[in-house]
Design a protein around this motif. Structure first.
Motif, PDB file in Angstrom:
ATOM      1  N   ILE A 175       0.840  -1.199   0.000  1.00  0.00           N
ATOM      2  CA  ILE A 175       0.000   0.000   0.000  1.00  0.00           C
ATOM      3  C   ILE A 175       0.872   1.244   0.000  1.00  0.00           C
ATOM      4  O   ILE A 175       0.551   2.251  -0.649  1.00  0.00           O
ATOM      5  CB  ILE A 175      -0.933  -0.017   1.227  1.00  0.00           C
ATOM      6  CG1 ILE A 175      -1.961  -1.159   1.111  1.00  0.00           C
ATOM      7  CG2 ILE A 175      -1.638   1.329   1.396  1.00  0.00           C
ATOM      8  CD1 ILE A 175      -2.960  -1.015  -0.012  1.00  0.00           C
ATOM      9  N   GLU A 176       2.004   1.181   0.689  1.00  0.00           N
ATOM     10  CA  GLU A 176       2.912   2.326   0.718  1.00  0.00           C
ATOM     11  C   GLU A 176       3.431   2.658  -0.678  1.00  0.00           C
ATOM     12  O   GLU A 176       3.591   3.843  -1.017  1.00  0.00           O
ATOM     13  CB  GLU A 176       4.074   2.026   1.669  1.00  0.00           C
ATOM     14  CG  GLU A 176       3.699   2.035   3.146  1.00  0.00           C
ATOM     15  CD  GLU A 176       3.150   0.706   3.667  1.00  0.00           C
ATOM     16  OE1 GLU A 176       3.036   0.549   4.886  1.00  0.00           O
ATOM     17  OE2 GLU A 176       2.827  -0.186   2.828  1.00  0.00           O
ATOM     18  N   ASP A 177       3.690   1.645  -1.504  1.00  0.00           N
ATOM     19  CA  ASP A 177       4.111   1.893  -2.889  1.00  0.00           C
ATOM     20  C   ASP A 177       3.013   2.603  -3.667  1.00  0.00           C
ATOM     21  O   ASP A 177       3.278   3.529  -4.448  1.00  0.00           O
ATOM     22  CB  ASP A 177       4.437   0.569  -3.593  1.00  0.00           C
ATOM     23  CG  ASP A 177       5.556  -0.211  -2.917  1.00  0.00           C
ATOM     24  OD1 ASP A 177       6.500   0.413  -2.411  1.00  0.00           O
ATOM     25  OD2 ASP A 177       5.464  -1.457  -2.902  1.00  0.00           O
ATOM     26  N   ILE A 178       1.774   2.157  -3.474  1.00  0.00           N
ATOM     27  CA  ILE A 178       0.643   2.779  -4.162  1.00  0.00           C
ATOM     28  C   ILE A 178       0.530   4.248  -3.771  1.00  0.00           C
ATOM     29  O   ILE A 178       0.296   5.124  -4.616  1.00  0.00           O
ATOM     30  CB  ILE A 178      -0.650   2.010  -3.832  1.00  0.00           C
ATOM     31  CG1 ILE A 178      -0.559   0.568  -4.362  1.00  0.00           C
ATOM     32  CG2 ILE A 178      -1.872   2.714  -4.410  1.00  0.00           C
ATOM     33  CD1 ILE A 178      -1.673  -0.343  -3.872  1.00  0.00           C
ATOM     34  N   ALA A 179       0.728   4.528  -2.483  1.00  0.00           N
ATOM     35  CA  ALA A 179       0.656   5.905  -1.995  1.00  0.00           C
ATOM     36  C   ALA A 179       1.771   6.761  -2.593  1.00  0.00           C
ATOM     37  O   ALA A 179       1.543   7.902  -3.020  1.00  0.00           O
ATOM     38  CB  ALA A 179       0.745   5.915  -0.472  1.00  0.00           C
ATOM     39  N   ASN A 180       2.981   6.238  -2.637  1.00  0.00           N
ATOM     40  CA  ASN A 180       4.106   7.011  -3.172  1.00  0.00           C
ATOM     41  C   ASN A 180       3.926   7.324  -4.653  1.00  0.00           C
ATOM     42  O   ASN A 180       4.275   8.415  -5.125  1.00  0.00           O
ATOM     43  CB  ASN A 180       5.409   6.263  -2.940  1.00  0.00           C
ATOM     44  CG  ASN A 180       5.841   6.277  -1.484  1.00  0.00           C
ATOM     45  OD1 ASN A 180       5.487   7.194  -0.739  1.00  0.00           O
ATOM     46  ND2 ASN A 180       6.589   5.277  -1.076  1.00  0.00           N
ATOM     47  N   ALA A 181       3.360   6.374  -5.404  1.00  0.00           N
ATOM     48  CA  ALA A 181       3.106   6.621  -6.822  1.00  0.00           C
ATOM     49  C   ALA A 181       2.052   7.707  -7.002  1.00  0.00           C
ATOM     50  O   ALA A 181       2.156   8.549  -7.906  1.00  0.00           O
ATOM     51  CB  ALA A 181       2.670   5.326  -7.507  1.00  0.00           C
TER      52      ALA A 181
END
Length: 370
Positions: free
Chosen positions: A123-129
């Protein structure tokens, strides 16, 4: 095997390499997004919408794509998210198959689809993108970030990792960690897909496609998206007409069975199975307690955002309202003016997609107060 990018989508190239939380990196990755309204001179009227597992970036109609979007009654001129005032950005999640880079995309290093070689997704990757997309549009600080369902998780990760990125937050039917019931359901969904012989270790195509596994996975999901109250009120024990019933002695007999079958069949060829696996697992992994030495409230208290409204449906069994209350309590512990609203909607987890009479005012009144 098809990606399902809606017409009119725009694309933002992510930093390359785009490094992932759990290791690995993506090169030449991109995010699909759409916008509505006009960004003001200072860039201070921007709202970001981060979505649940399956939606694309087409939340509402716009000049580039006049087809109704998945949140059409909520977003537009004079609507609760009023595009006469706000500049709204909706992103398709990293890892999806609806325009953003995900397991169904081509790996530039091989010229073949990533499939299971796609890096582990969080989820953190999705947020950073999503934040890379916002900043590329010239937005330094959002007026509000709105996240629903999985997007509620994404919004929390976004606010934690990018302090000061938003002045306010609306969290809708979200959670700070996956509960055992939700993990169990998604585990069964993944198992249904993986046990379909056509899945073939993730190596399938349009001709050899794990349709049965996806049908079962979608049915399991739909059952949890609505409430027992709605299933009873909508279908009761009504049986199919004789010309609708299945000749199989254990086939479709009740209207609720027929509804689930029709819903699943409409979905299975419009979402990539490997993307479904990756996104579901990302939700199971997400846990704000990771940032609070094992305590969810302490993890949430590390997020600092001035004003928050957390909204849930009292009949939600997938992300129950106790989880939305927990989000409000934790953000309040971090200094937010945080309010929780539990709505008496009969539609369960999907209520924010259908019960606009209740969710519209809860969202619109908050935004009008800013």
């Amino acid at each position: 095997m098809t990606e399902f990018t809606p017409p009119g989508s725009r694309f933002l190239a992510l930093s390359s390499p785009f490094r992932m939380k759990r290791g690995g990196a993506l090169r030449e990755a991109h995010i699909a997004y759409e916008t509505w309204g006009t960004l003001d001179g200072g860039g201070g009227n921007a709202i970001l919408i981060v979505t649940g597992l399956s939606p694309d970036a087409h939340a509402a109609s716009n000049p580039a794509n006049p087809a109704p979007g998945w949140w059409e009654p909520m977003l537009g001129p004079g609507k609760p998210i009023d595009t006469d005032r706000w500049f709204v950005v909706c992103v398709n999640s990293l890892g999806s198959c609806k325009g953003s880079t995900g397991p169904a995309s081509i790996d530039p290093a091989t010229g073949q689809r990533y499939r299971l070689s796609f890096p582990e997704l969080s989820i953190e990757d999705i947020a950073n993108a999503a934040i890379e997309t916002v900043r590329a549009l010239g937005i330094d600080q959002l007026a509000c970030v709105i996240g629903n369902s999985m997007g509620g998780m994404t919004a929390l990760a976004l606010l934690l990792q990018h302090p000061g990125i938003a002045r306010t937050h609306i969290n809708i039917s979200g959670s700070a960690q996956a509960l055992p019931f939700s993990i169990a359901i998604r585990s069964l969904q993944r198992e249904a897909i993986r046990l379909d012989p056509q899945w073939n270790g993730g190596d399938y195509d349009d001709e050899h496609y794990p349709e049965s596994g996806m049908r079962m996975a979608r049915k399991l999901g739909v059952i949890t998206y609505r409430s027992a109250l709605e299933w009873d009120g909508r279908f009761g024990r009504v049986r199919l007409d004789s010309d609708q019933s299945d000749d199989d002695p254990f086939g479709l007999e009740f209207q609720v069975e027929s509804y689930l079958e029709g819903h699943a069949r409409r979905f299975v060829r419009h979402f990539d199975p490997n993307c479904y696996l990756y996104l579901g697992r990302a939700m199971d992994w997400f846990d704000m307690a990771e940032y609070g030495n094992g305590d969810v409230i302490a993890g949430l208290a590390k997020i600092h955002v001035p004003r928050v409204r957390v909204i849930g449906a009292n009949t939600d069994i997938l992300f129950p309202v106790q989880q939305q209350q927990q989000i409000a309590d934790g953000l309040r512990a971090g200094g937010a003016e945080a309010e929780f609203i539990g709505l008496d909607s009969p539609q369960g987890h999907d209520a924010f997609l259908v019960d606009y009479a209740r969710f519209g005012p809860a969202i619109g009144n908050f935004l009008r107060s800013l």
